[in-house]
Design a protein around this motif. Structure first.
Motif, PDB file in Angstrom:
ATOM      1  N   LYS A 127      -4.357  11.341   9.178  1.00 44.02           N
ATOM      2  CA  LYS A 127      -4.811  11.353   7.785  1.00 44.02           C
ATOM      3  C   LYS A 127      -4.029  10.369   6.912  1.00 44.02           C
ATOM      4  O   LYS A 127      -4.263  10.274   5.711  1.00 44.02           O
ATOM      5  CB  LYS A 127      -4.671  12.769   7.206  1.00 44.02           C
ATOM      6  N   GLY A 128      -3.088   9.640   7.537  1.00 44.31           N
ATOM      7  CA  GLY A 128      -2.293   8.687   6.774  1.00 44.31           C
ATOM      8  C   GLY A 128      -1.193   9.343   5.973  1.00 44.31           C
ATOM      9  O   GLY A 128      -0.692   8.776   4.994  1.00 44.31           O
ATOM     10  N   GLU A 129      -0.800  10.544   6.378  1.00 46.39           N
ATOM     11  CA  GLU A 129       0.252  11.275   5.674  1.00 46.39           C
ATOM     12  C   GLU A 129       1.588  11.138   6.405  1.00 46.39           C
ATOM     13  O   GLU A 129       1.631  11.012   7.625  1.00 46.39           O
ATOM     14  CB  GLU A 129      -0.080  12.767   5.577  1.00 46.39           C
ATOM     15  N   LYS A 153      10.628   6.338  -0.095  1.00 46.28           N
ATOM     16  CA  LYS A 153       9.417   5.541  -0.237  1.00 46.28           C
ATOM     17  C   LYS A 153       9.676   4.054  -0.003  1.00 46.28           C
ATOM     18  O   LYS A 153       8.753   3.281   0.245  1.00 46.28           O
ATOM     19  CB  LYS A 153       8.802   5.746  -1.631  1.00 46.28           C
ATOM     20  N   GLN A 159       6.121   3.303   3.655  1.00 49.87           N
ATOM     21  CA  GLN A 159       5.203   2.328   3.054  1.00 49.87           C
ATOM     22  C   GLN A 159       3.911   2.194   3.849  1.00 49.87           C
ATOM     23  O   GLN A 159       2.892   1.770   3.320  1.00 49.87           O
ATOM     24  CB  GLN A 159       5.903   0.976   2.935  1.00 49.87           C
ATOM     25  N   LYS A 160       3.952   2.564   5.123  1.00 50.67           N
ATOM     26  CA  LYS A 160       2.751   2.502   5.955  1.00 50.67           C
ATOM     27  C   LYS A 160       1.836   3.704   5.711  1.00 50.67           C
ATOM     28  O   LYS A 160       0.663   3.682   6.091  1.00 50.67           O
ATOM     29  CB  LYS A 160       3.132   2.456   7.433  1.00 50.67           C
ATOM     30  N   ALA A 161       2.385   4.762   5.116  1.00 50.28           N
ATOM     31  CA  ALA A 161       1.619   5.994   4.912  1.00 50.28           C
ATOM     32  C   ALA A 161       0.844   5.959   3.595  1.00 50.28           C
ATOM     33  O   ALA A 161       1.255   5.313   2.632  1.00 50.28           O
ATOM     34  CB  ALA A 161       2.557   7.198   4.925  1.00 50.28           C
ATOM     35  N   LYS A 162      -0.279   6.656   3.563  1.00 53.90           N
ATOM     36  CA  LYS A 162      -1.074   6.770   2.341  1.00 53.90           C
ATOM     37  C   LYS A 162      -0.477   7.814   1.412  1.00 53.90           C
ATOM     38  O   LYS A 162      -0.533   7.689   0.195  1.00 53.90           O
ATOM     39  CB  LYS A 162      -2.515   7.163   2.689  1.00 53.90           C
ATOM     40  N   VAL A 163       0.060   8.885   2.014  1.00 48.66           N
ATOM     41  CA  VAL A 163       0.597  10.003   1.235  1.00 48.66           C
ATOM     42  C   VAL A 163       1.949  10.419   1.794  1.00 48.66           C
ATOM     43  O   VAL A 163       2.121  10.508   3.017  1.00 48.66           O
ATOM     44  CB  VAL A 163      -0.352  11.227   1.277  1.00 48.66           C
TER      45      VAL A 163
END
Length: 206
Positions: A127-129, A153, A159-163
């Motif tokens: 999920k990009g978390e 962060k 930085q590669k994650a959405k959340v």
């Protein structure tokens, strides 16, 4: 001071978390099976496994069941029925039921929590978390967590994650300091870790 230590120690303190190879294999298998079915199935299995984990954590008899290696196959089968009745009245998907059944048949029920943890990591990545677990001896104030989140962060992994999801776990046995787990990395800045290192040095010096 704590955040300064975390910022200064970020690179050298990195270590890969010790993940059970066995649990990891089961995690990948159940994740792959659920994903191959459909996104809806994946979400359902994730919810069911979280419920299983909650029952294990909150009900002593369930925890005792999965950690008892002396149970017969028949007792394990009965125990699984009772476990799923507590989870959702026995309405869990076949994928979730099959996972626990295979763990039981292979004498690996004690790996259940590790398997669920591994699945959750894969699910979050999908999920990009990025889930960050900060373990401290006592609850951390919100402003400290916020500053720590701002520091993390800046890392390449975040930085590669959405959340970025932050959770604070309390464990008095670490004595003080922090243990930060995210992805497959661990930053151990706990007082217990420092005491252990000191004891090792003293033992080797004798």
């Amino acid at each position: 001071m704590l955040l300064s230590s975390a910022r200064a120690s970020l690179a050298p303190a990195f270590a890969r978390r010790s993940v059970s190879t066995i649990a990891s294999k089961y995690s990948k298998a159940v994740f792959g099976a659920a994903l191959a079915k459909s996104p809806a199935t994946l979400n359902k299995v994730a919810s069911e496994l979280q419920s299983v984990a909650n029952v294990i954590k909150t009900q002593p008899d369930a925890a005792q069941f999965i950690t008892n290696p002396t149970l017969s196959q028949q007792d394990r089968e009965k125990g699984l029925v009772a476990l799923f009745n507590k989870v959702d009245g026995g309405k869990s998907s076949e994928i979730t039921k099959n996972l626990l059944a295979v763990l039981s048949e292979n004498g690996r029920l004690q790996e259940t929590e590790g398997v669920i943890e591994g699945f959750n990591e894969l699910y979050s990545q999908h999920k990009g978390e990025l889930t960050v677990t900060v373990t401290s001896a006592s609850p951390l104030p919100k402003d400290v967590l916020s500053r720590l989140e701002a520091t993390l962060k800046q890392s390449q992994t975040a930085q590669k994650a959405k959340v970025l999801k932050m959770t604070n776990k309390v464990n008095p046995t670490i004595l003080g300091g922090l243990i930060v787990d995210f992805g497959d990395k661990t930053i151990d800045l706990s007082a217990l870790s420092r005491v252990t290192k000191l004891n090792n040095v003293l033992t080797q010096s004798v």
